[in-house]
Design a protein around this motif. Structure first.
Motif, PDB file in Angstrom:
ATOM      1  N   THR A 160      27.200  80.354  25.189  1.00 12.80           N
ATOM      2  CA  THR A 160      26.291  79.318  24.693  1.00 12.80           C
ATOM      3  C   THR A 160      26.750  77.922  25.109  1.00 12.80           C
ATOM      4  OG1 THR A 160      27.488  79.309  22.577  1.00 12.80           O
ATOM      5  CG2 THR A 160      25.504  80.679  22.732  1.00 12.80           C
ATOM      6  N   ASP A 161      27.176  77.786  26.335  1.00 13.78           N
ATOM      7  CA  ASP A 161      27.523  76.487  26.912  1.00 13.78           C
ATOM      8  C   ASP A 161      27.227  76.571  28.403  1.00 13.78           C
ATOM      9  OD1 ASP A 161      28.284  73.866  26.832  1.00 13.78           O
ATOM     10  OD2 ASP A 161      30.420  74.238  26.662  1.00 13.78           O
ATOM     11  N   TYR A 162      27.564  75.501  29.135  1.00 15.40           N
ATOM     12  CA  TYR A 162      27.080  75.435  30.505  1.00 15.40           C
ATOM     13  C   TYR A 162      27.711  76.444  31.447  1.00 15.40           C
ATOM     14  CZ  TYR A 162      25.826  73.765  35.071  1.00 15.40           C
ATOM     15  OH  TYR A 162      25.362  73.705  36.354  1.00 15.40           O
ATOM     16  N   LEU A 163      29.039  76.642  31.379  1.00 16.23           N
ATOM     17  CA  LEU A 163      29.681  77.422  32.430  1.00 16.23           C
ATOM     18  C   LEU A 163      30.873  78.195  31.902  1.00 16.23           C
ATOM     19  CD1 LEU A 163      29.819  77.990  35.523  1.00 16.23           C
ATOM     20  CD2 LEU A 163      31.353  76.026  35.705  1.00 16.23           C
ATOM     21  N   ILE A 164      30.945  79.465  32.238  1.00 16.05           N
ATOM     22  CA  ILE A 164      32.113  80.287  31.989  1.00 16.05           C
ATOM     23  C   ILE A 164      32.325  81.154  33.236  1.00 16.05           C
ATOM     24  CG2 ILE A 164      30.768  82.103  30.848  1.00 16.05           C
ATOM     25  CD1 ILE A 164      33.251  82.605  29.073  1.00 16.05           C
ATOM     26  N   GLU A 165      33.574  81.284  33.663  1.00 12.05           N
ATOM     27  CA  GLU A 165      33.860  82.011  34.907  1.00 12.05           C
ATOM     28  C   GLU A 165      34.789  83.204  34.720  1.00 12.05           C
ATOM     29  OE1 GLU A 165      35.287  78.737  37.328  1.00 12.05           O
ATOM     30  OE2 GLU A 165      33.329  78.585  38.306  1.00 12.05           O
ATOM     31  N   LYS A 166      35.422  83.328  33.559  1.00 10.31           N
ATOM     32  CA  LYS A 166      36.355  84.435  33.339  1.00 10.31           C
ATOM     33  C   LYS A 166      35.986  85.183  32.063  1.00 10.31           C
ATOM     34  CE  LYS A 166      40.217  82.007  35.537  1.00 10.31           C
ATOM     35  NZ  LYS A 166      41.593  81.449  35.332  1.00 10.31           N
ATOM     36  N   GLY A 201      35.777  62.111  28.760  1.00  7.32           N
ATOM     37  CA  GLY A 201      35.948  62.625  30.118  1.00  7.32           C
ATOM     38  C   GLY A 201      35.992  64.135  30.205  1.00  7.32           C
ATOM     39  N   GLY A 202      36.714  64.789  29.283  1.00  2.00           N
ATOM     40  CA  GLY A 202      36.802  66.247  29.316  1.00  2.00           C
ATOM     41  C   GLY A 202      35.465  66.911  29.054  1.00  2.00           C
ATOM     42  N   HIS A 203      34.706  66.345  28.124  1.00  2.00           N
ATOM     43  CA  HIS A 203      33.370  66.876  27.824  1.00  2.00           C
ATOM     44  C   HIS A 203      32.461  66.739  29.039  1.00  2.00           C
ATOM     45  CE1 HIS A 203      29.566  66.589  25.062  1.00  2.00           C
ATOM     46  NE2 HIS A 203      29.589  67.687  25.792  1.00  2.00           N
ATOM     47  N   ASP A 204      32.499  65.571  29.667  1.00  2.00           N
ATOM     48  CA  ASP A 204      31.664  65.329  30.843  1.00  2.00           C
ATOM     49  C   ASP A 204      32.038  66.266  31.991  1.00  2.00           C
ATOM     50  OD1 ASP A 204      29.649  63.907  32.245  1.00  2.00           O
ATOM     51  OD2 ASP A 204      31.159  62.680  33.222  1.00  2.00           O
ATOM     52  N   ALA A 205      33.342  66.477  32.191  1.00  2.00           N
ATOM     53  CA  ALA A 205      33.788  67.345  33.284  1.00  2.00           C
ATOM     54  C   ALA A 205      33.387  68.791  33.043  1.00  2.00           C
ATOM     55  CB  ALA A 205      35.305  67.241  33.442  1.00  2.00           C
ATOM     56  N   ARG A 206      33.442  69.234  31.779  1.00  2.00           N
ATOM     57  CA  ARG A 206      33.082  70.618  31.468  1.00  2.00           C
ATOM     58  C   ARG A 206      31.625  70.923  31.816  1.00  2.00           C
ATOM     59  NH1 ARG A 206      33.541  70.629  26.248  1.00  2.00           N
ATOM     60  NH2 ARG A 206      31.510  71.400  25.572  1.00  2.00           N
ATOM     61  N   LEU A 207      30.796  69.882  31.768  1.00  2.00           N
ATOM     62  CA  LEU A 207      29.375  70.032  32.110  1.00  2.00           C
ATOM     63  C   LEU A 207      29.103  69.652  33.557  1.00  2.00           C
ATOM     64  CD1 LEU A 207      27.848  68.455  28.885  1.00  2.00           C
ATOM     65  CD2 LEU A 207      28.328  70.865  29.343  1.00  2.00           C
ATOM     66  N   LEU A 208      30.158  69.583  34.372  1.00  2.00           N
ATOM     67  CA  LEU A 208      30.052  69.182  35.783  1.00  2.00           C
ATOM     68  C   LEU A 208      29.375  67.823  35.913  1.00  2.00           C
ATOM     69  CD1 LEU A 208      29.193  72.575  37.536  1.00  2.00           C
ATOM     70  CD2 LEU A 208      31.416  71.576  37.022  1.00  2.00           C
ATOM     71  N   HIS A 209      29.683  66.943  34.967  1.00  2.00           N
ATOM     72  CA  HIS A 209      29.257  65.538  34.993  1.00  2.00           C
ATOM     73  C   HIS A 209      27.735  65.374  34.979  1.00  2.00           C
ATOM     74  CE1 HIS A 209      33.471  64.731  35.863  1.00  2.00           C
ATOM     75  NE2 HIS A 209      33.395  65.622  36.823  1.00  2.00           N
ATOM     76  N   ARG A 210      27.046  66.241  34.303  1.00  2.00           N
ATOM     77  CA  ARG A 210      25.585  66.171  34.300  1.00  2.00           C
ATOM     78  C   ARG A 210      25.048  64.955  33.533  1.00  2.00           C
ATOM     79  NH1 ARG A 210      25.689  70.706  36.714  1.00  2.00           N
ATOM     80  NH2 ARG A 210      23.801  71.801  37.351  1.00  2.00           N
ATOM     81  N   TRP A 211      25.683  64.596  32.409  1.00  2.00           N
ATOM     82  CA  TRP A 211      25.229  63.400  31.707  1.00  2.00           C
ATOM     83  C   TRP A 211      25.326  62.179  32.629  1.00  2.00           C
ATOM     84  CZ3 TRP A 211      22.620  64.137  27.521  1.00  2.00           C
ATOM     85  CH2 TRP A 211      22.998  65.040  26.522  1.00  2.00           C
ATOM     86  N   GLU A 212      26.508  62.020  33.221  1.00  2.00           N
ATOM     87  CA  GLU A 212      26.778  60.866  34.071  1.00  2.00           C
ATOM     88  C   GLU A 212      25.900  60.863  35.315  1.00  2.00           C
ATOM     89  OE1 GLU A 212      30.768  58.638  35.893  1.00  2.00           O
ATOM     90  OE2 GLU A 212      30.907  60.651  35.029  1.00  2.00           O
TER      91      GLU A 212
END
Length: 340
Positions: A160-166, A201-212
């Motif tokens: 239930t968030d943008y990205l998970i890889e493992k 910054g960590g929140h923004d990076a976790r979403l691949l900077h979509r807000w910014e």
């Protein structure tokens, strides 16, 4: 190509549907030679039993009723102690929406705390398999999400968030890009011209900077609107914010954290008379704000719908082509912005 059904196997062997079904369940009522022949044929054509259907039939046989209460697990990797109170409000809404929708669809959703603050992956795997729980809804994880310790061949999962890889799973999350564009348009429509974006910054990076990215792109394509450099910090602190606010002089601030309004007031701002505040996630704050409702309850409900659909298809394991379902935010009016 769809998996073969029991009826198709029965037709190919010249046996009844009941005989094939019982042979696949290792029923002693079927002749051992026939049982072996059925199992060999099923393996050859790639037949896999549907655990959800099997559990349903077992329940119906026991209770003589068509009502089935299966169990889904809501996995909380960080746990309430591993998050801020703001984040916990959002997670609770996600879990509430998931639990309510699960109940409407005949399932019970149980929250299990995992990770370093809960049980280990190995222990979790044993518990889930012992209880016959196949559907896992994962709440957002603050750091690097890694649940590869589970034997995913037994489970279907939705994040239930943008990205998970493992592992890489299907995900459902807010449409952050579209929601930011919507918020900027709304603020411009209210007469604000110098918008200031403040992000963790960590929140923004976790979403691949979509807000910014949405904030920058919108202003690039609307050059008549003045774009201020966003304030992106490892931790949003009072000193850095006040220095940025006095230097850039925005007339409206977009941020997740409502406490920055206190710092704006210390700088001489009067909200909403002289300055505005737009909350990027109203579910995370107790202070009444105008801004974006990311609809966590709806996200949890949609995640459960996707999860149950996967169970009905017997789609276990990490998908070959993981997809992301996004839901746009809705606007909430509030006392922190002026009226038109």
């Amino acid at each position: 190509m769809s998996a073969p059904s029991i009826r198709e196997i029965a037709r190919s062997l010249g046996l009844s549907h009941t005989t094939v079904s019982e042979a696949l369940r290792e029923s002693p009522r079927v002749n051992p030679a026939t049982r072996k022949r059925v199992q060999k044929a099923a393996k050859a054509v790639g037949y896999r039993p549907n655990p959800l259907a099997g559990a349903l039939m077992s329940e119906m046989r026991r209770a003589r009723s068509g009502t089935f209460r299966g169990v889904l697990a809501i996995l909380d990797h960080d746990g309430p102690d591993g998050r801020s109170s703001n984040a916990n409000r959002y997670h609770r809404e996600l879990a509430r929406g998931a639990s309510e929708r699960a109940a409407e669809l005949g399932f019970k959703a149980e929250t299990i705390i995992t990770g370093t603050r809960g049980i280990s992956d190995a222990r979790l795997d044993t518990i889930l398999q012992t209880r016959g729980i196949r559907g896992l809804l994962l709440l957002p994880i603050g750091g690097d999400a890694d649940l590869s310790g589970l034997d995913w061949s037994h489970f279907a999962g939705v994040y239930t968030d943008y990205l998970i890889e493992k592992p890489a799973l299907h995900a459902v999350c807010p449409d952050h890009y579209r929601s930011m564009v919507f918020a900027v348009q709304k603020l411009h429509g209210l007469g604000y011209h110098r918008l200031g974006l403040v992000l963790h910054g960590g929140h923004d990076a976790r979403l691949l900077h979509r807000w910014e990215a949405a904030f920058h792109t919108y202003h690039e394509h609307h050059s008549q609107k003045e774009a201020l450099p966003p304030l992106v910090l490892p931790e949003i602190d009072k000193k850095s914010f006040i220095r940025w606010f006095k230097t850039k002089n925005p007339d409206a601030v977009l941020c997740h954290r409502a406490e920055v309004m206190e710092w704006m007031i210390e700088c001489g701002a009067k909200i909403p008379e002289t300055h505005g505040f737009c909350c990027l996630n109203v579910a995370t704050n107790t202070v009444p704000c105008a801004g974006l409702d990311l609809q966590p309850g709806l996200l949890g409900a949609r995640g459960v719908e996707l999860l149950i659909a996967a169970l009905h298809r017997n789609d276990c394991g990490a998908p070959e082509h993981p997809s992301t379902t996004t839901i746009p935010a809705v606007w909430v009016d509030g006392p922190t912005l002026k009226k038109v």
